[in-house]
Design a protein around this motif. Structure first.
Motif, PDB file in Angstrom:
ATOM      1  N   ILE A 347       0.830  -1.205   0.000  1.00 43.23           N
ATOM      2  CA  ILE A 347       0.000   0.000   0.000  1.00 43.23           C
ATOM      3  C   ILE A 347       0.861   1.250   0.000  1.00 43.23           C
ATOM      4  O   ILE A 347       0.539   2.243  -0.633  1.00 43.23           O
ATOM      5  N   PHE A 610      -3.703   7.578  -1.983  1.00 40.12           N
ATOM      6  CA  PHE A 610      -3.330   7.434  -0.566  1.00 40.12           C
ATOM      7  C   PHE A 610      -2.184   6.427  -0.453  1.00 40.12           C
ATOM      8  O   PHE A 610      -2.243   5.368  -1.065  1.00 40.12           O
ATOM      9  N   MET A 612      -0.581   6.077   2.909  1.00 38.96           N
ATOM     10  CA  MET A 612      -0.612   5.694   4.331  1.00 38.96           C
ATOM     11  C   MET A 612       0.754   5.387   4.912  1.00 38.96           C
ATOM     12  O   MET A 612       0.922   4.401   5.621  1.00 38.96           O
ATOM     13  N   ILE A 615       1.044   4.632   8.624  1.00 34.81           N
ATOM     14  CA  ILE A 615       0.497   3.392   9.180  1.00 34.81           C
ATOM     15  C   ILE A 615       1.143   2.167   8.560  1.00 34.81           C
ATOM     16  O   ILE A 615       1.524   1.223   9.237  1.00 34.81           O
ATOM     17  N   MET A 616       1.277   2.185   7.211  1.00 30.40           N
ATOM     18  CA  MET A 616       1.744   0.997   6.505  1.00 30.40           C
ATOM     19  C   MET A 616       3.168   1.151   5.948  1.00 30.40           C
ATOM     20  O   MET A 616       3.603   0.305   5.182  1.00 30.40           O
TER      21      MET A 616
ATOM     22  N   HIS B 120     -10.673   7.807  -2.041  1.00 27.55           N
ATOM     23  CA  HIS B 120      -9.640   7.140  -1.258  1.00 27.55           C
ATOM     24  C   HIS B 120     -10.098   6.868   0.160  1.00 27.55           C
ATOM     25  O   HIS B 120      -9.745   5.867   0.759  1.00 27.55           O
ATOM     26  N   VAL B 124     -10.454   3.294   2.070  1.00 32.67           N
ATOM     27  CA  VAL B 124     -10.062   3.009   3.456  1.00 32.67           C
ATOM     28  C   VAL B 124     -11.224   2.360   4.198  1.00 32.67           C
ATOM     29  O   VAL B 124     -11.050   1.392   4.950  1.00 32.67           O
ATOM     30  N   TRP B 264      -9.916   9.285   9.466  1.00 35.89           N
ATOM     31  CA  TRP B 264      -9.917   7.928   8.926  1.00 35.89           C
ATOM     32  C   TRP B 264      -8.914   7.021   9.628  1.00 35.89           C
ATOM     33  O   TRP B 264      -9.123   5.821   9.753  1.00 35.89           O
ATOM     34  N   LEU B 268      -9.913   3.354  10.993  1.00 35.19           N
ATOM     35  CA  LEU B 268      -9.270   2.106  10.583  1.00 35.19           C
ATOM     36  C   LEU B 268      -8.793   1.321  11.803  1.00 35.19           C
ATOM     37  O   LEU B 268      -9.028   0.118  11.924  1.00 35.19           O
ATOM     38  N   LYS B 269      -8.153   2.040  12.726  1.00 30.82           N
ATOM     39  CA  LYS B 269      -7.626   1.342  13.901  1.00 30.82           C
ATOM     40  C   LYS B 269      -8.766   0.759  14.738  1.00 30.82           C
ATOM     41  O   LYS B 269      -8.693  -0.376  15.207  1.00 30.82           O
TER      42      LYS B 269
END
Lengths: 645, 291
Positions: A347, A610, A612, A615-616, B120, B124, B264, B268-269
């Motif tokens: 991602i 995106f 991320m 996070i990723m 997007h 998510v 977001w 997600l978490k």
């Protein structure tokens, strides 16, 4: 059959000499095409002949078997010397130790230990034939693609690099030969030899450009794969010293027969370990990611038809000995974890080739997990995925390579609106991406079977974890593919430019696309006539893995994905409507691509996906993934080895 | 279940789902308005809205959008038919995520900054929900021994007895699926939450009508899955199903009206956290019991 298999193994090695010595581009290209055609024809003939003869499992010796034994022994020593020389040349001497220790160990056993019982050397069954077809057909197509690609690579794009095309094309043929040997051989000593050849050739291919990055990455690939080679060496050692056989199939039978005795499980555990390195599972994923620096055909070769498939081939082969034991749990957990971790990492990257690399690792993770579970359903799913993945990934790599040659970038962000700029390339890319994750295609069927059998897995902890890995992994997989797809189908403000893709590249790509469509359409046939007999050979039971009802649903979904948009397209094509520009809070500068900036001048608008990274991101996830997977492997290996003594 | 009943169920779904869900939506607005001290529109307002949308002039930034929106609706319908005709639950989930992909492609085809942002976020949201949806199918397989909806529905066992954790997790992600606050991140039903309509920003008139219709059909499937937790071979369990669905419906309105939108990242978490804790624990225990 004997002659055919001999030709399959020997011919590519000998043919490799031709591109190596021919320096005239046209003549060399001709011989590469011819060689690829012969390899493809040979592999298809072997498969057809074998089917025609009633698809029986065959065991036989090659003609001049003794000569081959000698070649293998001296070949091992030669490879050791070559590796040592190269390591010293590039000042990475420490890596040569890995090669010297294991080769001397194996050679020493051959010279001094009591010889194990003689067995036949070649084994042909469904799995072998499938692998031969994948290597022969997909591999040869990559060879054909490579001729055109490498021409463009040196003549148009990288004029600064020294032209070693002869060497590159020769290595491709060496790879074919080694892979054919690997999948047909019975003796671990032979397998070990071919295994080392693939390690060395991939090392040479990755280091092709001789840039510092390429050198570093190639040595990373070398040490990881040599470490895997050590695993086979250990298995050979145990075979010599305590099992009195080095025949892979005997060792598997012994492990099944004595499933309570850990001693018989040790060679299986080390073979599995070797296979994990080859199939680039965490913690050994680094080498496959590094392999990106090489020209695209070699990435395609390493990622799809050869190299990584050697690893999963080994795992599928030994999977019957891994059902519901520590080794199986280790392999399943590492595979499942890799499936999830690699798809998360995919991602956060925007380099097209890197996304493909992570998706290969992730996909292989699912195959590895299926093999580790060791049930009929999972083997069925694993083999199906292997076939599908080989074709799709090879096509995707070729397509991204062609896009890079044409547009000068392989970044996903730069592929905005590719469908209107280069429709042919975009279509190939879309088919490939759809094949990787969309509902009716290969992945889904495999995921369905995998989920079902992970739920039935005996160990509670492994079962729970595996189900979670697959569920979360498929969510993250969907994310990175969909956002790539949406980039391609977007609008672009760029001017159309000339498509620089060579015809032979298109031939290869379209052939792949056609193969994929055939595979999807022929899936029920494939399941009934190839995959089911395959699992029957391994488990001696017939099971309808996927119900007819679900096959019907698949076909409905499949038809749906093509037909529904098409019909809707036809119906809305003539829809009268007023063309308007998109909403930009009133700041449009006349079209959808520019806006009025603070200074009053029109400015180009960039839309980005995106990623991320918080996070990723690789920085965040890569090291923890390495640690977790290392812990899994170490703990289980200790349990197996400790249980034996 | 006989083939005839399964076909009847599927046809009922196609005909009745928009009316039932549209009505629920109308009552939703009424109840929400009362909670906020307003009178609220007529309960038939959603239908008036839909009619008006269909009658509007067709404006579009990219003509390709229309056929993708229609394909989105078709795929949702297909998933719904698969579900209500009693096919494989896992296939329904897979088919739903394929449908969602068409929405994503429709919305990004315009090169609009707002719809791209919304898309997007929608991705998510899909990523946040999908593990739980798949796990629900897994849970039913573990408890009932089958993925088939028609067999789960006439089982002698009551799903919720075995799968309470799965139910909690599923209700949690329903807030995301229904686009309710605090998780109405990609687009919102409330004007005060959303300046531009997120993923549907570039969809006007009939395109938006199709998306609304698709949303109703999808909600029907989701309520159906809630119902699956409470149904068994006893015909009286239908009462339980209706009560449960209404409770969940009210709960979602309550959550919607008492919370403010979150980022977001947090969504997600939270969604993954709840999935792992509630559904993961339940899964582990079920496996333990099964041996």
């Amino acid at each position: 059959m004997e002659m055919l298999v001999t030709a399959l193994i020997c011919l590519p090695f000998l043919w490799a000499i031709l591109p190596a010595v021919l320096k005239v581009t046209k003549v060399r290209s001709f011989f590469v095409y011819l060689g690829c055609a012969i390899v493809m024809a040979l592999s298809v003939t072997t498969a057809v002949l074998w089917f025609a003869q009633g698809s029986q499992t065959l065991d036989f010796n090659l003609p001049f078997n003794g000569v081959f034994d000698e070649i293998v022994l001296f070949g091992d020593l030669f490879l050791m010397c070559l590796i040592t020389y190269l390591c010293f040349k590039w000042k990475k001497a420490i890596i040569s130790l890995l090669a010297i220790v294991q080769t001397l160990f194996v050679a020493g056993l051959e010279f001094f230990a009591t010889a194990p019982e003689e067995t036949l050397t070649i084994h042909i069954d469904y799995l072998t034939i499938i692998m031969i077809l994948i290597i022969g057909v997909v591999g040869s197509l990559i060879g054909i693609y490579a001729v055109g690609y490498m021409h463009g690579y040196h003549i148009h794009h990288h004029k600064e690099l020294p032209d070693h095309r002869s060497f590159f094309l020769a290595m491709i043929f060496v790879f074919f030969g080694a892979m054919f040997g690997l999948v047909t051989a019975q003796s671990l000593i032979w397998i070990y030899f071919f295994w080392e050849i693939t390690s060395v050739t991939s090392f040479l291919l990755i280091g092709y450009t001789h840039s510092q990055e390429a050198i570093d990455n190639s040595f990373k690939a070398l040490w990881m794969n040599l470490l895997g080679g050590c695993g086979i060496a250990v298995a050979i050692g145990i075979g010599y010293l305590s099992l009195n056989t080095v025949n892979l199939y005997k060792i598997i039978d012994l492990a099944i027969a004595h499933h309570t005795n850990m001693l018989y499980l040790i060679p299986i555990a080390f073979l599995a370990f070797a296979a994990l390195t080859k199939s680039a599972q965490f913690p050994f994923s680094g080498w496959l990611l590094g392999a990106m620096v090489a020209p695209t055909p070699s990435s395609a070769l390493l990622h799809s038809a050869t190299m990584v498939k050697a690893g999963v081939y080994m795992l599928i082969r030994i999977s019957t000995a891994m059902a519901d034991n520590y080794v199986g749990n280790m392999v399943a957990l590492v595979g499942g974890f890799t499936f999830l971790a690699a798809s998360c990492l995919a991602i956060s990257v925007s380099d097209g080739k890197k996304v493909l690399a992570y998706s290969t690792i992730s996909n292989l993770g699912l195959i590895v997990a299926c093999a580790g579970a060791g049930y009929e359903e999972t083997i069925w799913a694993a083999v199906f995925l292997v076939i599908f993945h080989a074709v799709t990934k090879s096509m995707l790599f070729q397509c991204v390579g062609a896009i890079e040659n044409t547009t000068g970038s392989r970044d996903v962000e730069d592929m905005q609106g590719l469908i209107s700029l280069f429709p042919k390339l975009a279509c190939v890319l879309m088919i490939g991406i759809a094949g990787m994750f969309l509902a009716p295609f290969g992945m889904l069927i495999s995921k369905w079977a995998a989920l079902k059998s992970f739920i039935d897995e005996k160990s509670v902890l492994v079962s729970t974890l595996m189900v979670l890995f697959v569920c979360f992994g498929s969510a993250t997989t969907m994310f990175y593919w969909t956002k790539w797809m949406s980039k391609i189908l977007g609008q672009s403000g760029k001017e159309k430019s000339r498509d620089l893709t060579k015809n032979n590249e298109y031939v290869s790509m379209f052939f792949h696309a056609a193969m994929m469509v055939l595979l999807i359409l022929g899936f029920p046939w494939l399941s009934n006539n190839v995959l089911k007999p395959l699992t029957y050979d391994m488990f001696s039971t017939v099971k309808q893995v996927i119900s007819y009802e679900n096959i019907t649903i698949m076909i409905v979904l499949l038809v749906g994905v093509f037909v529904i948009p098409f019909i809707n397209y036809l119906f809305s094509k003539n829809q009268k409507g007023k063309q308007v520009i998109t909403y930009m809070g009133g700041a449009n500068a006349g079209d959808n691509f520019n806006f009025v900036s603070a200074t009053g001048d029109p400015k180009q608008m960039h839309i980005s996906n995106f990623y991320m990274e918080d996070i990723m991101g690789e920085k965040k996830l890569f090291t923890p993934s390495l640690i977790i997977s290392t812990v899994i492997i170490v703990v289980y290996l200790i349990m197996v080895v400790g249980g034996a003594f | 279940m006989t083939v005839q009943t399964r076909i009847i169920f599927a046809i009922c779904y196609i005909i009745l789902a928009p009316f039932v869900i549209g009505l629920l939506d109308g009552f939703d607005r009424k109840v929400s308005a009362r909670m906020q001290g307003r009178k609220g529109p007529s309960v038939l307002q959603p239908f008036y809205d839909l009619k008006k949308l269909f009658e509007k002039e067709f404006l579009t930034a990219n003509k390709a959008q229309l056929f993708m929106v229609k394909s989105y609706l078709c795929f949702i319908l297909l998933s719904g038919v698969l579900f209500f005709a009693g096919f494989d639950l896992l296939m329904v989930v897979f088919s739903l995520s394929t449908a969602a992909m068409f929405l994503v492609l429709a919305s990004t085809s315009t090169h609009s900054p707002y719809s791209s942002q919304g898309t997007h976020r929608e991705l998510v949201q899909m990523m946040a929900c999908e593990p739980m949806e798949l796990l629900v199918a897994v849970g039913f397989y573990l408890a009932m021994g089958t993925f088939k909806v028609s067999e789960i529905a006439v089982n002698s066992k009551l799903g919720v007895m075995y799968l309470p954790g799965f139910l909690v997790g599923f209700i949690f992600i329903l807030t995301i699926k229904f686009r309710k606050s605090p998780f109405d991140i990609s687009t919102s039903h409330h004007a005060h939450q959303e300046v531009i309509k997120g993923v549907t920003a570039e969809m006007v008139g009939k395109e938006y009508a199709y998306v609304t219709l698709a949303e109703w059909y999808e909600n029907a499937i989701l309520y159906g899955i809630i119902g699956l937790f409470f149904i068994n071979s006893n015909p009286l369990s239908i009462i339980g199903v209706v009560v449960a669905i209404l409770c969940v419906w009210f709960l979602e309105i309550l959550i919607d009206n008492t919370s403010a939108r979150v980022k977001w990242q947090l969504m997600l978490k939270l969604a993954w956290g709840v999935t792992i804790v509630a559904a993961g624990m339940n899964l582990f225990l079920l496996e333990m019991i099964k041996g």
